[in-house]
Design a protein around this motif. Structure first.
Motif, PDB file in Angstrom:
ATOM      1  N   GLN A 132       0.816  -1.215   0.000  1.00  0.00           N
ATOM      2  CA  GLN A 132       0.000   0.000   0.000  1.00  0.00           C
ATOM      3  C   GLN A 132       0.850   1.266   0.000  1.00  0.00           C
ATOM      4  O   GLN A 132       0.470   2.270  -0.600  1.00  0.00           O
ATOM      5  N   ARG A 133       2.001   1.218   0.646  1.00  0.00           N
ATOM      6  CA  ARG A 133       2.892   2.379   0.641  1.00  0.00           C
ATOM      7  C   ARG A 133       3.357   2.695  -0.775  1.00  0.00           C
ATOM      8  O   ARG A 133       3.489   3.861  -1.146  1.00  0.00           O
ATOM      9  N   GLY A 134       3.594   1.644  -1.562  1.00  0.00           N
ATOM     10  CA  GLY A 134       3.814   1.819  -2.991  1.00  0.00           C
ATOM     11  C   GLY A 134       5.235   2.059  -3.446  1.00  0.00           C
ATOM     12  O   GLY A 134       5.520   1.951  -4.643  1.00  0.00           O
ATOM     13  N   ALA A 135       6.148   2.365  -2.548  1.00  0.00           N
ATOM     14  CA  ALA A 135       7.516   2.680  -2.962  1.00  0.00           C
ATOM     15  C   ALA A 135       8.195   1.493  -3.650  1.00  0.00           C
ATOM     16  O   ALA A 135       9.001   1.684  -4.573  1.00  0.00           O
ATOM     17  N   VAL A 136       7.872   0.267  -3.227  1.00  0.00           N
ATOM     18  CA  VAL A 136       8.513  -0.911  -3.835  1.00  0.00           C
ATOM     19  C   VAL A 136       8.264  -0.980  -5.333  1.00  0.00           C
ATOM     20  O   VAL A 136       9.126  -1.415  -6.095  1.00  0.00           O
ATOM     21  N   PHE A 137       7.119  -0.519  -5.764  1.00  0.00           N
ATOM     22  CA  PHE A 137       6.812  -0.564  -7.191  1.00  0.00           C
ATOM     23  C   PHE A 137       7.601   0.496  -7.953  1.00  0.00           C
ATOM     24  O   PHE A 137       8.005   0.269  -9.102  1.00  0.00           O
ATOM     25  N   GLU A 138       7.846   1.628  -7.325  1.00  0.00           N
ATOM     26  CA  GLU A 138       8.709   2.641  -7.935  1.00  0.00           C
ATOM     27  C   GLU A 138      10.121   2.096  -8.095  1.00  0.00           C
ATOM     28  O   GLU A 138      10.770   2.309  -9.131  1.00  0.00           O
ATOM     29  N   TRP A 139      10.612   1.396  -7.076  1.00  0.00           N
ATOM     30  CA  TRP A 139      11.962   0.839  -7.145  1.00  0.00           C
ATOM     31  C   TRP A 139      12.047  -0.259  -8.204  1.00  0.00           C
ATOM     32  O   TRP A 139      13.061  -0.364  -8.905  1.00  0.00           O
ATOM     33  N   LEU A 140      11.000  -1.068  -8.332  1.00  0.00           N
ATOM     34  CA  LEU A 140      10.979  -2.085  -9.376  1.00  0.00           C
ATOM     35  C   LEU A 140      10.954  -1.446 -10.755  1.00  0.00           C
ATOM     36  O   LEU A 140      11.598  -1.933 -11.696  1.00  0.00           O
ATOM     37  N   ASP A 141      10.220  -0.352 -10.897  1.00  0.00           N
ATOM     38  CA  ASP A 141      10.220   0.383 -12.160  1.00  0.00           C
ATOM     39  C   ASP A 141      11.624   0.862 -12.515  1.00  0.00           C
ATOM     40  O   ASP A 141      12.044   0.785 -13.677  1.00  0.00           O
ATOM     41  N   GLU A 142      12.363   1.327 -11.520  1.00  0.00           N
ATOM     42  CA  GLU A 142      13.730   1.778 -11.759  1.00  0.00           C
ATOM     43  C   GLU A 142      14.606   0.616 -12.209  1.00  0.00           C
ATOM     44  O   GLU A 142      15.429   0.764 -13.129  1.00  0.00           O
ATOM     45  N   CYS A 143      14.439  -0.546 -11.571  1.00  0.00           N
ATOM     46  CA  CYS A 143      15.199  -1.724 -11.975  1.00  0.00           C
ATOM     47  C   CYS A 143      14.864  -2.134 -13.404  1.00  0.00           C
ATOM     48  O   CYS A 143      15.748  -2.569 -14.163  1.00  0.00           O
ATOM     49  N   ARG A 144      13.617  -1.997 -13.763  1.00  0.00           N
ATOM     50  CA  ARG A 144      13.219  -2.320 -15.139  1.00  0.00           C
ATOM     51  C   ARG A 144      13.844  -1.343 -16.123  1.00  0.00           C
ATOM     52  O   ARG A 144      14.371  -1.746 -17.165  1.00  0.00           O
ATOM     53  N   GLN A 145      13.796  -0.075 -15.803  1.00  0.00           N
ATOM     54  CA  GLN A 145      14.387   0.936 -16.679  1.00  0.00           C
ATOM     55  C   GLN A 145      15.898   0.763 -16.820  1.00  0.00           C
ATOM     56  O   GLN A 145      16.471   1.066 -17.873  1.00  0.00           O
ATOM     57  N   ASP A 146      16.527   0.252 -15.773  1.00  0.00           N
ATOM     58  CA  ASP A 146      17.974   0.038 -15.796  1.00  0.00           C
ATOM     59  C   ASP A 146      18.372  -1.300 -16.402  1.00  0.00           C
ATOM     60  O   ASP A 146      19.568  -1.644 -16.429  1.00  0.00           O
ATOM     61  N   GLY A 147      17.404  -2.094 -16.852  1.00  0.00           N
ATOM     62  CA  GLY A 147      17.699  -3.347 -17.534  1.00  0.00           C
ATOM     63  C   GLY A 147      17.964  -4.528 -16.633  1.00  0.00           C
ATOM     64  O   GLY A 147      18.413  -5.581 -17.102  1.00  0.00           O
ATOM     65  N   LEU A 148      17.678  -4.398 -15.331  1.00  0.00           N
ATOM     66  CA  LEU A 148      17.880  -5.525 -14.422  1.00  0.00           C
ATOM     67  C   LEU A 148      16.756  -6.546 -14.540  1.00  0.00           C
ATOM     68  O   LEU A 148      16.974  -7.745 -14.337  1.00  0.00           O
ATOM     69  N   ILE A 149      15.558  -6.074 -14.824  1.00  0.00           N
ATOM     70  CA  ILE A 149      14.397  -6.947 -14.963  1.00  0.00           C
ATOM     71  C   ILE A 149      13.585  -6.504 -16.173  1.00  0.00           C
ATOM     72  O   ILE A 149      13.643  -5.340 -16.578  1.00  0.00           O
ATOM     73  N   ARG A 150      12.842  -7.439 -16.748  1.00  0.00           N
ATOM     74  CA  ARG A 150      11.962  -7.082 -17.870  1.00  0.00           C
ATOM     75  C   ARG A 150      10.558  -6.719 -17.376  1.00  0.00           C
ATOM     76  O   ARG A 150       9.952  -5.786 -17.881  1.00  0.00           O
ATOM     77  N   TYR A 151      10.064  -7.475 -16.428  1.00  0.00           N
ATOM     78  CA  TYR A 151       8.722  -7.240 -15.892  1.00  0.00           C
ATOM     79  C   TYR A 151       8.736  -7.516 -14.393  1.00  0.00           C
ATOM     80  O   TYR A 151       9.624  -8.196 -13.882  1.00  0.00           O
ATOM     81  N   TYR A 152       7.734  -6.988 -13.712  1.00  0.00           N
ATOM     82  CA  TYR A 152       7.590  -7.278 -12.294  1.00  0.00           C
ATOM     83  C   TYR A 152       6.135  -7.574 -11.963  1.00  0.00           C
ATOM     84  O   TYR A 152       5.206  -7.141 -12.651  1.00  0.00           O
ATOM     85  N   GLY A 153       5.964  -8.339 -10.900  1.00  0.00           N
ATOM     86  CA  GLY A 153       4.630  -8.706 -10.431  1.00  0.00           C
ATOM     87  C   GLY A 153       4.649  -8.866  -8.934  1.00  0.00           C
ATOM     88  O   GLY A 153       5.578  -8.419  -8.252  1.00  0.00           O
ATOM     89  N   ALA A 154       3.642  -9.523  -8.413  1.00  0.00           N
ATOM     90  CA  ALA A 154       3.544  -9.718  -6.966  1.00  0.00           C
ATOM     91  C   ALA A 154       2.940 -11.078  -6.665  1.00  0.00           C
ATOM     92  O   ALA A 154       1.946 -11.473  -7.274  1.00  0.00           O
ATOM     93  N   SER A 155       3.562 -11.763  -5.733  1.00  0.00           N
ATOM     94  CA  SER A 155       2.991 -12.977  -5.168  1.00  0.00           C
ATOM     95  C   SER A 155       2.308 -12.562  -3.875  1.00  0.00           C
ATOM     96  O   SER A 155       2.948 -12.007  -2.983  1.00  0.00           O
ATOM     97  N   VAL A 156       1.011 -12.791  -3.789  1.00  0.00           N
ATOM     98  CA  VAL A 156       0.228 -12.310  -2.655  1.00  0.00           C
ATOM     99  C   VAL A 156      -0.537 -13.462  -2.024  1.00  0.00           C
ATOM    100  O   VAL A 156      -0.598 -14.565  -2.574  1.00  0.00           O
ATOM    101  N   GLU A 157      -1.152 -13.157  -0.882  1.00  0.00           N
ATOM    102  CA  GLU A 157      -1.769 -14.228  -0.101  1.00  0.00           C
ATOM    103  C   GLU A 157      -3.290 -14.155  -0.028  1.00  0.00           C
ATOM    104  O   GLU A 157      -3.937 -15.184   0.153  1.00  0.00           O
TER     105      GLU A 157
END
Length: 330
Positions: A132-157
């Motif tokens: 809910q805080r949302g910062a993790v998704f901003e950081w994942l976006d940065e990793c994607r832009q930097d070429g570390l990852i192609r896509y991101y998602g979430a495993s939830v419960e």
């Protein structure tokens, strides 16, 4: 050998096998595997056309990723999609979520998997407050832009967490607990994911083995197996083990479900085919500690859809016999 059909993983463009391989067990967290057996499972998956492999940085303290990385280097396949997860190692969980710690976790997974860019990284059941805080998704976006990852998602419960991700984030995929003994995700989450073109990866499709139909109430699990130490949710979310059901109750319910199996169809085949009949599902990841298990699971992809009447009966069984016995949030 029947090769499983493939489906698109949401809007990623990835074509993934309907039956995937879950790789938690390869790290030894469910009990040590004999030498060479992890590699034999990966080889069987490759031969069976199972091109979608799911792991995490914490499985065996990184051992699962290392085994997969070495195998992938020795036996490359451009069609193979390797998914990992981040967010549960000691540097992050439960309250160390920062840009640098998440990035370091992703960098370490790249090294163990021996790739420049990770196909897909999913947040690994992190606290809902962090989602809910949302910062993790901003950081994942940065990793994607930097070429570390192609896509991101979430495993939830839970349904609440899944719904929030669909309504408030840009995840490419969701990994969800769905099975015949835990059906609530099918009511609202799966249709919404389909509408938004978010890939759905199902885990625990056999409810930690309950839906193998072979469990006995007196079965003893290894000390390091979560089916031993997390049976009542003592280590992490209770729904991750036996779908949140008390073990003995789950054994009884699985036995009752056998009466719904069409002639010639086993309980695990019924359970996996039921999942594949959900149009929003991209892949069902199944754990396998022996090569024959992954081959048997992959064969379900070739089965005919279950009759609509049977789907209705299985839904009614869940609502009347199962749901009220599940512990923890759904």
């Amino acid at each position: 050998m029947t090769i499983p059909a493939q489906r698109e993983l949401g809007g990623t463009g990835y074509a993934v096998s309907e039956i995937g391989l879950g790789c938690w067990q390869l790290g030894g967290d469910w009990g040590a595997l004999p030498d060479g057996q992890a590699e034999a499972v990966l080889e069987a998956a490759s031969q069976a056309g199972v091109n979608f492999w799911d792991t995490a940085d914490v499985y065996g303290g990184g051992e699962s990723e290392r085994i997969i990385g070495a195998f992938n280097q020795a036996h490359p396949d451009p069609q193979r999609i390797i998914v990992t997860k981040a967010g549960r190692n000691a540097d992050l969980y439960p309250d160390g979520y920062r840009r640098d710690t998440l990035r370091a976790s992703i960098e370490a997974s790249r090294e163990r998997l021996q790739v420049e860019t990770l196909d897909l990284v999913q947040l690994h059941c992190i606290p809902f407050a962090e989602i809910q805080r949302g910062a993790v998704f901003e950081w994942l976006d940065e990793c994607r832009q930097d070429g570390l990852i192609r896509y991101y998602g979430a495993s939830v419960e839970t349904v609440e967490e899944a719904t929030y991700c669909l309504e408030h984030t840009q995840v490419a995929s969701l990994q969800l607990i769905v099975n015949l003994l835990r059906q609530d995700m099918t009511e609202t989450v799966l249709p919404l994911a389909k509408e938004q073109d978010v890939g759905v990866i199902v885990r625990l499709g056999l409810a930690s083995g309950l839906l193998s139909g072979k469990m006995q109430k007196d079965k003893v699990f290894a000390a390091e197996d979560h089916r031993n130490f997390n049976r009542d949710g003592d280590a992490f979310f209770v729904g991750e083990t036996f779908a949140g059901l008390p073990y003995e109750t789950g054994v009884d319910l699985a036995e009752q479900l056998k009466a719904y199996c069409p002639q010639g169809v086993s309980l695990p085949q019924l359970a996996l085919r039921w999942l594949l009949d959900q149009p929003a599902v991209s892949s069902v990841i199944t754990g396998a500690s022996r090569p024959e298990q992954i081959r048997d699971n992959a064969a379900v992809s070739a089965m005919a859809l279950l009759p609509a009447e049977l789907h209705q009966q299985l839904g009614e069984f869940y609502r009347q016999q199962v749901r009220h016995q599940i512990r923890g949030a759904i």
